[in-house]
Enzyme design. Structure first.
Site, PDB file in Angstrom:
ATOM      1  N   TYR A 150       0.855  -1.191   0.000  1.00 37.97           N
ATOM      2  CA  TYR A 150       0.000   0.000   0.000  1.00 37.97           C
ATOM      3  C   TYR A 150       0.889   1.238   0.000  1.00 37.97           C
ATOM      4  O   TYR A 150       1.821   1.347   0.796  1.00 37.97           O
ATOM      5  CB  TYR A 150      -0.891   0.000   1.237  1.00 37.97           C
ATOM      6  CG  TYR A 150      -1.796   1.202   1.361  1.00 37.97           C
ATOM      7  CD1 TYR A 150      -2.844   1.397   0.475  1.00 37.97           C
ATOM      8  CD2 TYR A 150      -1.601   2.128   2.391  1.00 37.97           C
ATOM      9  CE1 TYR A 150      -3.693   2.501   0.602  1.00 37.97           C
ATOM     10  CE2 TYR A 150      -2.436   3.228   2.522  1.00 37.97           C
ATOM     11  CZ  TYR A 150      -3.481   3.409   1.633  1.00 37.97           C
ATOM     12  OH  TYR A 150      -4.305   4.501   1.759  1.00 37.97           O
ATOM     13  N   ASP A 245       9.411   2.796  -0.570  1.00 34.24           N
ATOM     14  CA  ASP A 245       8.433   3.425   0.305  1.00 34.24           C
ATOM     15  C   ASP A 245       8.765   3.070   1.759  1.00 34.24           C
ATOM     16  O   ASP A 245       8.556   1.956   2.203  1.00 34.24           O
ATOM     17  CB  ASP A 245       7.033   2.923  -0.064  1.00 34.24           C
ATOM     18  CG  ASP A 245       5.932   3.585   0.744  1.00 34.24           C
ATOM     19  OD1 ASP A 245       6.223   4.150   1.811  1.00 34.24           O
ATOM     20  OD2 ASP A 245       4.764   3.525   0.300  1.00 34.24           O
ATOM     21  N   LYS A 277       5.111   9.169   9.015  1.00 41.89           N
ATOM     22  CA  LYS A 277       4.897   8.610  10.340  1.00 41.89           C
ATOM     23  C   LYS A 277       5.929   9.092  11.366  1.00 41.89           C
ATOM     24  O   LYS A 277       5.806  10.182  11.895  1.00 41.89           O
ATOM     25  CB  LYS A 277       4.808   7.093  10.257  1.00 41.89           C
ATOM     26  CG  LYS A 277       3.619   6.618   9.399  1.00 41.89           C
ATOM     27  CD  LYS A 277       3.400   5.148   9.479  1.00 41.89           C
ATOM     28  CE  LYS A 277       2.270   4.675   8.555  1.00 41.89           C
ATOM     29  NZ  LYS A 277       0.930   5.087   8.992  1.00 41.89           N
TER      30      LYS A 277
END
Length: 444
Positions: A150, A245, A277
């Site tokens: 994702y 990623d 994050k």
């Protein structure tokens, strides 16, 4: 002695959920929060401190999601709060360059493989911008990704994504036109032969290959040894860019992210990297960076346009800078020790209850699959027993432990998970394992 059920009411959370449904689709602002995958009433959290969440009913939980990764130091860390309060006192947004964004960029460049970095406000925005830059740099259009990985809700990448899409079994991607995904090629994760075949057929059209540095959105599925190095070499051989990623893994699985566990050891670097994050310290901040020559194609130096009013926000970058500066080797050592203790106890409890399970990790990030292992790709992850996980989840929640409300997510710890917090988890595991064992197993 097993942990007693601690919570007697969720009335206030239920009322908040009813109110939220009247004004917000599904009552939540990110789908997994609705508890649809596990059932029951989502807990509305009023405050958090250290390793603990406190809901509107007055219940407390050991937090094993840590805001889905960012809270590396724990909630409301005093030094982070002090830095943020000072930043807020100076003003919340200027729309100009600021000192904290330069200092945070320097910190990221020092720790990772990137030479230059550009800030944005979310991981989705970081990946979207990296894909645009890769296409602009190479003059090509095709993007390769892996099933189960994702990369945010970018139209072109919502094809066989993980996490929420896996949890809710969304059939296709409504609202995304076919033209947005027709240039996206989806491969099985950890499959070298599939990568070689797609580059053999489309190599001169591929702008980039994007992958989670270690998959965490179908549960934690690490790259097999040498897999990321193979991807980087394959891209280089065909003139494509390798986009890693690290929105989830960056500064979480190690001080240098997943790259610190493979590329830094093996001697290779991605062309572009996305971050989020942890680098935001609990604020909405993200970034993408990479080779200086590639990043030089961004406006205002180059022709590829990207902009954002709140990009590099002084409060968010201050929080991120404080977090990274406090993320010392001792923090990662603590996360490793606490994680090993919980993983071992989970394996013992599930094994004793006769529940099929596999526990996988990369660095300090791990997850528990309710299936026979190993899990090496999305097909393997999809075989997890979601009913057993739902029973396990609620048994843990009733005993004061907040797990991800989905079977396809990573578990996260923080530096604030002390002996009391860890022991609360250990005490809850045996009864939760027995609850999982009591569910009726579907025929496979």
């Amino acid at each position: 002695m097993s942990a007693a059920q601690q919570h007697v009411t969720t009335d206030a959370s239920a009322e908040m959920f009813r109110r939220a449904h009247r004004v917000t689709p599904g009552g939540v602002n990110s789908p997994v929060r609705a508890f649809n995958a596990v059932g029951g009433t989502p807990r509305f959290i009023r405050s958090a401190q250290g390793a603990w969440l406190h809901d509107v009913d007055g219940n407390s939980y050991v937090d094993l999601i840590c805001s889905w990764g960012p809270m590396l130091l724990g909630h409301a860390h005093p030094e982070v709060l002090e830095a943020v309060q000072a930043a807020v006192a100076r003003g919340t947004s200027y729309g100009t360059p600021t000192e904290p964004e330069v200092e945070l960029a320097e910190e990221i460049v020092e720790r990772t493989s990137v030479e230059k970095v550009r800030f944005v406000s979310s991981g989705t925005e970081a990946t979207m911008s990296a894909i645009r830059l890769a296409r602009g740099f190479t003059g090509r259009d095709v993007v390769v990704k892996f099933a189960g990985c994702y990369h945010g809700h970018v139209d072109a990448l919502l094809a066989s994504a993980g996490s929420g899409l896996a949890t809710f079994a969304v059939p296709g991607t409504p609202g995304v036109p076919a033209s947005s995904t027709e240039l996206t090629l989806v491969l099985p994760y950890n499959d070298r032969a599939a990568v070689e075949a797609v580059f053999a057929e489309h190599g001169d059209r591929i702008a980039c290959l994007v992958t989670e540095a270690a998959a965490g959105n179908m549960g934690v599925v690490p790259p097999e040894p040498g897999f990321n190095e193979f991807l980087a070499a394959t891209c280089a051989r065909h003139g494509a860019l390798f986009v890693s990623d690290e929105v989830m893994t960056g500064f979480r699985v190690s001080r240098q992210g997943q790259w610190g566990l493979d590329g830094a050891v093996e001697g290779w670097r991605p062309d572009l990297v996305t971050f989020g994050k942890v680098m935001g310290g609990g604020f909405p901040a993200a970034a993408f960076g990479g080779r200086a020559d590639v990043m030089g194609h961004l406006s205002p130096e180059g022709p590829v346009y990207q902009a954002g009013t709140l990009s590099g926000n002084p409060v968010a970058t201050t929080a991120g800078l404080a977090t990274l500066r406090l993320a010392t080797p001792d923090v990662y050592d603590h996360l490793t020790r606490a994680g090993e203790t919980i993983k071992a106890a989970a394996a013992d409890a599930l094994g004793a209850a006769g529940v099929a399970h596999t526990i996988q990790s990369t660095g300090t990030m791990f997850s528990v699959f309710f299936t026979e292992g190993p899990v090496r790709d999305f097909d393997d992850a999809s075989r997890t027993d979601t009913a057993a996980y739902g029973a396990f989840f609620h048994a843990m929640l009733e005993r004061g432990v907040y797990l991800p409300p989905s079977a396809y997510e990573a578990w996260f710890l923080s530096a604030a998970h002390d002996d009391r917090a860890v022991q609360t988890v250990l005490d809850a595991l045996p009864e939760a394992a027995r609850a999982a064992a009591a569910t009726e197993r579907p025929v496979r």
